[in-house]
Design a protein around this motif. Structure first.
Motif, PDB file in Angstrom:
ATOM      1  N   SER A 416       0.808  -1.223   0.000  1.00 37.30           N
ATOM      2  CA  SER A 416       0.000   0.000   0.000  1.00 37.30           C
ATOM      3  C   SER A 416       0.841   1.273   0.000  1.00 37.30           C
ATOM      4  CB  SER A 416      -0.925   0.008   1.219  1.00 37.30           C
ATOM      5  OG  SER A 416      -0.158  -0.028   2.421  1.00 37.30           O
ATOM      6  N   ALA A 417       2.161   1.150   0.081  1.00 34.32           N
ATOM      7  CA  ALA A 417       3.018   2.346   0.097  1.00 34.32           C
ATOM      8  C   ALA A 417       3.111   2.996  -1.277  1.00 34.32           C
ATOM      9  CB  ALA A 417       4.425   1.983   0.580  1.00 34.32           C
ATOM     10  N   MET A 418       2.708   2.276  -2.332  1.00 33.79           N
ATOM     11  CA  MET A 418       2.771   2.824  -3.683  1.00 33.79           C
ATOM     12  C   MET A 418       1.417   2.694  -4.367  1.00 33.79           C
ATOM     13  SD  MET A 418       5.099   1.588  -6.953  1.00 33.79           S
ATOM     14  CE  MET A 418       6.662   2.222  -6.334  1.00 33.79           C
ATOM     15  N   GLU A 419       1.042   3.722  -5.110  1.00 36.61           N
ATOM     16  CA  GLU A 419      -0.186   3.704  -5.889  1.00 36.61           C
ATOM     17  C   GLU A 419       0.188   3.698  -7.372  1.00 36.61           C
ATOM     18  OE1 GLU A 419      -2.224   7.247  -4.841  1.00 36.61           O
ATOM     19  OE2 GLU A 419      -2.337   6.779  -2.697  1.00 36.61           O
ATOM     20  N   PHE A 420      -0.532   2.916  -8.169  1.00 37.89           N
ATOM     21  CA  PHE A 420      -0.344   2.952  -9.617  1.00 37.89           C
ATOM     22  C   PHE A 420      -1.622   2.486 -10.294  1.00 37.89           C
ATOM     23  CE2 PHE A 420       1.155  -1.179  -8.154  1.00 37.89           C
ATOM     24  CZ  PHE A 420       0.536  -2.065  -9.020  1.00 37.89           C
ATOM     25  N   GLN A 421      -1.805   2.968 -11.532  1.00 38.93           N
ATOM     26  CA  GLN A 421      -3.009   2.626 -12.283  1.00 38.93           C
ATOM     27  C   GLN A 421      -2.737   1.426 -13.178  1.00 38.93           C
ATOM     28  OE1 GLN A 421      -4.741   5.873 -14.451  1.00 38.93           O
ATOM     29  NE2 GLN A 421      -6.141   4.590 -15.613  1.00 38.93           N
ATOM     30  N   ARG A 422      -3.641   0.454 -13.159  1.00 36.23           N
ATOM     31  CA  ARG A 422      -3.493  -0.733 -14.007  1.00 36.23           C
ATOM     32  C   ARG A 422      -4.073  -0.436 -15.387  1.00 36.23           C
ATOM     33  NH1 ARG A 422      -2.425  -5.576 -11.352  1.00 36.23           N
ATOM     34  NH2 ARG A 422      -2.227  -5.386  -9.085  1.00 36.23           N
ATOM     35  N   ASN A 423      -3.336   0.338 -16.170  1.00 39.81           N
ATOM     36  CA  ASN A 423      -3.780   0.659 -17.507  1.00 39.81           C
ATOM     37  C   ASN A 423      -3.664  -0.557 -18.421  1.00 39.81           C
ATOM     38  OD1 ASN A 423      -1.015   1.709 -16.717  1.00 39.81           O
ATOM     39  ND2 ASN A 423      -0.717   1.429 -18.903  1.00 39.81           N
ATOM     40  N   GLU A 424      -4.401  -0.543 -19.518  1.00 38.94           N
ATOM     41  CA  GLU A 424      -4.485  -1.702 -20.409  1.00 38.94           C
ATOM     42  C   GLU A 424      -3.722  -1.497 -21.709  1.00 38.94           C
ATOM     43  OE1 GLU A 424      -8.670  -2.113 -20.911  1.00 38.94           O
ATOM     44  OE2 GLU A 424      -8.963  -3.151 -18.997  1.00 38.94           O
ATOM     45  N   ALA A 425      -2.887  -0.479 -21.777  1.00 42.59           N
ATOM     46  CA  ALA A 425      -2.175  -0.190 -23.015  1.00 42.59           C
ATOM     47  C   ALA A 425      -0.880   0.542 -22.691  1.00 42.59           C
ATOM     48  CB  ALA A 425      -3.055   0.668 -23.931  1.00 42.59           C
ATOM     49  N   GLY A 426      -0.020   0.645 -23.704  1.00 42.49           N
ATOM     50  CA  GLY A 426       1.213   1.417 -23.542  1.00 42.49           C
ATOM     51  C   GLY A 426       2.357   0.604 -22.996  1.00 42.49           C
ATOM     52  N   VAL A 456       6.908  12.582 -13.683  1.00 50.01           N
ATOM     53  CA  VAL A 456       5.769  13.167 -14.390  1.00 50.01           C
ATOM     54  C   VAL A 456       5.929  14.681 -14.463  1.00 50.01           C
ATOM     55  CG1 VAL A 456       3.266  13.519 -14.315  1.00 50.01           C
ATOM     56  CG2 VAL A 456       4.228  11.274 -13.754  1.00 50.01           C
ATOM     57  N   ASP A 457       6.536  15.234 -13.412  1.00 47.59           N
ATOM     58  CA  ASP A 457       6.720  16.677 -13.342  1.00 47.59           C
ATOM     59  C   ASP A 457       7.560  17.221 -14.503  1.00 47.59           C
ATOM     60  OD1 ASP A 457       5.950  18.893 -11.703  1.00 47.59           O
ATOM     61  OD2 ASP A 457       8.060  19.142 -11.183  1.00 47.59           O
ATOM     62  N   GLN A 458       8.427  16.374 -15.088  1.00 49.40           N
ATOM     63  CA  GLN A 458       9.199  16.793 -16.244  1.00 49.40           C
ATOM     64  C   GLN A 458       8.305  17.132 -17.425  1.00 49.40           C
ATOM     65  OE1 GLN A 458      12.211  13.196 -15.497  1.00 49.40           O
ATOM     66  NE2 GLN A 458      12.728  14.327 -17.319  1.00 49.40           N
ATOM     67  N   ALA A 463       5.578  23.071 -12.591  1.00 46.00           N
ATOM     68  CA  ALA A 463       6.676  22.349 -11.953  1.00 46.00           C
ATOM     69  C   ALA A 463       6.415  22.159 -10.466  1.00 46.00           C
ATOM     70  CB  ALA A 463       7.989  23.100 -12.156  1.00 46.00           C
ATOM     71  N   GLY A 464       6.661  20.946  -9.982  1.00 48.22           N
ATOM     72  CA  GLY A 464       6.513  20.654  -8.569  1.00 48.22           C
ATOM     73  C   GLY A 464       5.114  20.340  -8.126  1.00 48.22           C
ATOM     74  N   LYS A 465       4.151  20.319  -9.057  1.00 51.58           N
ATOM     75  CA  LYS A 465       2.754  20.130  -8.659  1.00 51.58           C
ATOM     76  C   LYS A 465       2.122  18.863  -9.227  1.00 51.58           C
ATOM     77  CE  LYS A 465       1.855  25.098  -8.103  1.00 51.58           C
ATOM     78  NZ  LYS A 465       0.991  26.244  -8.499  1.00 51.58           N
ATOM     79  N   THR A 466       2.899  18.088  -9.982  1.00 47.96           N
ATOM     80  CA  THR A 466       2.336  16.886 -10.589  1.00 47.96           C
ATOM     81  C   THR A 466       3.148  15.681 -10.153  1.00 47.96           C
ATOM     82  OG1 THR A 466       1.825  18.260 -12.515  1.00 47.96           O
ATOM     83  CG2 THR A 466       1.500  15.895 -12.743  1.00 47.96           C
ATOM     84  N   PRO A 467       2.756  15.016  -9.078  1.00 49.84           N
ATOM     85  CA  PRO A 467       3.556  13.890  -8.565  1.00 49.84           C
ATOM     86  C   PRO A 467       3.473  12.682  -9.481  1.00 49.84           C
ATOM     87  CG  PRO A 467       1.483  14.040  -7.388  1.00 49.84           C
ATOM     88  CD  PRO A 467       1.532  15.243  -8.290  1.00 49.84           C
ATOM     89  N   GLY A 468       4.434  11.812  -9.328  1.00 53.70           N
ATOM     90  CA  GLY A 468       4.405  10.555 -10.070  1.00 53.70           C
ATOM     91  C   GLY A 468       5.740  10.263 -10.721  1.00 53.70           C
TER      92      GLY A 468
END
Length: 494
Positions: A416-426, A456-458, A463-468
């Motif tokens: 549970s320390a990490m969140e990620f989306q199980r996307n179906e492509a890419g 993601v911030d790149q 800048a600095g507001k989009t985590p990931g």
């Protein structure tokens, strides 16, 4: 009295800011370069090994190696087997001809870069100077070890014997005609895009396609939409030509058209990645696609569809491209072979509406005449003989397995320390922690474990507001994925 030699450079005084947007290897590289130029690091002085410096600075060894490799390429460092890495005895500035090194008088000289070069220079850090072996989980990297090199070699050997002599003089700036026909046939069958061979413009990858679009469709001061977060190199190409970018948010259905209309109702164009949004990896829904197409028709705007990995959808058949359902001729479609085959190929293509073909072909000729004929002809045979379609089917199965391994490894290692989306492509996954402090811990742990990633911030205008963290899985087998995730987690929980 003999003057004592100055003290050796203290490498542990180098400062690495893990919260900065600049990559760690770029920070180290620039500090070492400045120390050499200023004389604090003297010619002939030995640098620590990559392992030694990474231990001193508490950063990943590959971070140090990347900085060393860049400075070796520039001539600031030299390396010999058995003697390690040292500061070059003769620096690049010293080897430059005096006529070049001499600074011109600002009062008399009119030489220099155009004003546009100031805009281009802002993106210098994005252009890699050296190519290194990818480590988990570097994004943008396909499984190059799975490419059928033996088949490609056979086709290339045959082509070099049979290529018509006239083609040695060059080909149509829009591309080798048989390749354009092969691409048009493939797009019709696989992506649902009905187009003629004449509408295909072969480019040196997607980036050259974006450059042509910027040159031909955007005047200085024109505005454009770009997904937020989104593919920054498109932003770079357009703003370098004087256009004004408008970041438009992305939700679970893709680009938020209503938000874009509020921010800037009549831009000249909108750049989107509907099949697999970069970097959020969501797929644009059909209602959102229809809304975007209707907006483009009403606003008299172009839609630039970058279908960079549209072939790789794992849960179902790949969706039709946006260009396939465009009733108004508003979409300009970009495709690439660099992601589906291998990055060094540098072949891509545009599908442009018929009224634009002449302008794009002429601009392609002005840029660099045409892509190399030999590679275009070999790729034509690769497609027409069915090898391309078979390779895509095989890679779709392989990448689906590696994506599943990635999901399992991250869930097993981090819980549970990490969140990620199980996307179906890419070919990538976006992961983050529950808050900003934990996100910084994730990044530090990745650096210490030698895990590669993009922030993601790149790719965000805020800048600095989009985590990931963007994690690629395509280039790594299941064992590499599991081991890298565990090593990362071990440092995170330590």
């Amino acid at each position: 009295m003999v003057q004592r030699r100055s003290q050796r450079f203290q490498f542990d005084t180098l400062e690495i800011d893990r919260d900065a947007s600049q990559p760690l290897h770029r920070q180290l590289e620039s500090q070492l370069r400045e120390a050499i130029r200023s004389g604090r690091l003297r010619p002939g002085e030995k640098l620590p090994s990559t392992r030694g410096l990474c231990n001193q600075l508490q950063i990943a060894r590959n971070t140090v190696a990347a900085a060393y490799e860049q400075l070796l390429a520039e001539g600031y460092l030299e390396a010999e087997i058995g003697s390690g890495t040292r500061v070059s005895q003769q620096l690049p500035e010293q080897t430059a001809p005096s006529s070049v090194a001499k600074k011109p008088s600002p009062k008399t000289s009119r030489r220099g870069l155009a004003k546009r070069a100031e805009e281009v220079d802002r993106y210098a850090d994005w252009a890699p100077r050296t190519i290194t072996t990818p480590l988990p989980f570097r994004p943008h990297t396909p499984a190059i070890d799975q490419f059928p090199r033996d088949i490609w070699q056979r086709l290339a050997d045959r082509r070099i014997r049979r290529l018509p002599r006239l083609t040695y003089l060059g080909v149509d700036p829009a591309g080798y005609p048989p390749l354009r026909s092969a691409i048009a046939a493939y797009l019709g069958a696989s992506r649902g895009v009905a187009c003629s061979a004449e509408q295909i413009i072969v480019t040196s990858g997607v980036q050259q396609g974006l450059e042509l679009i910027a040159r031909l469709l955007l005047d200085p001061g024109d505005s454009f939409w770009l997904e937020q977060p989104g593919y920054s190199p498109a932003w770079h190409a357009f703003t370098a030509h004087g256009a004004v970018g408008v970041p438009v948010p992305v939700d679970e259905q893709g680009i938020d058209v209503a938000a874009g209309e509020r921010l800037c109702p009549r831009p000249k164009l909108a750049y989107v990645t509907p099949s697999v949004q970069w970097p959020a990896a969501v797929t644009m829904s059909l209602p959102r696609r229809m809304q975007l197409l209707e907006w483009a028709e009403q606003s008299d705007a172009w839609i630039i569809e970058d279908d960079y990995v549209g072939e790789f959808r794992f849960a179902a058949r790949p969706q039709q491209a946006l260009a396939a359902i465009d009733p108004h001729g508003s979409v300009i479609y970009l495709g690439t072979f660099s992601k589906v085959l291998f990055p060094g190929m540098r072949l891509g293509y545009l599908v442009v509406p018929e009224p634009l073909v002449r302008a794009f072909a002429t601009s392609r000729w002005l840029a660099d005449r045409h892509s190399p004929v030999f590679e275009q002809a070999t790729l034509t045979d690769f497609i027409e003989e069915g090898h391309f379609a078979r390779h895509l089917r095989r890679m779709r199965k392989l990448y689906a397995a590696r994506q599943a391994a990635m999901f399992t490894a991250l869930e097993t290692s981090f819980g549970s320390a990490m969140e990620f989306q199980r996307n179906e492509a890419g070919l990538h996954v976006v992961a983050k922690a529950s808050d900003s402090r934990q996100n910084r811990r994730l990044q530090r742990a990745a650096d210490e474990a030698g895990v590669e990633y993009h922030l993601v911030d790149q790719y965000s205008a805020s800048a600095g507001k989009t985590p990931g963290m963007i994690l690629g899985f395509a280039a790594f087998n299941e064992q590499q994925i599991a081991e890298a995730a565990q090593a990362w987690a071990d440092r995170f929980f330590a």
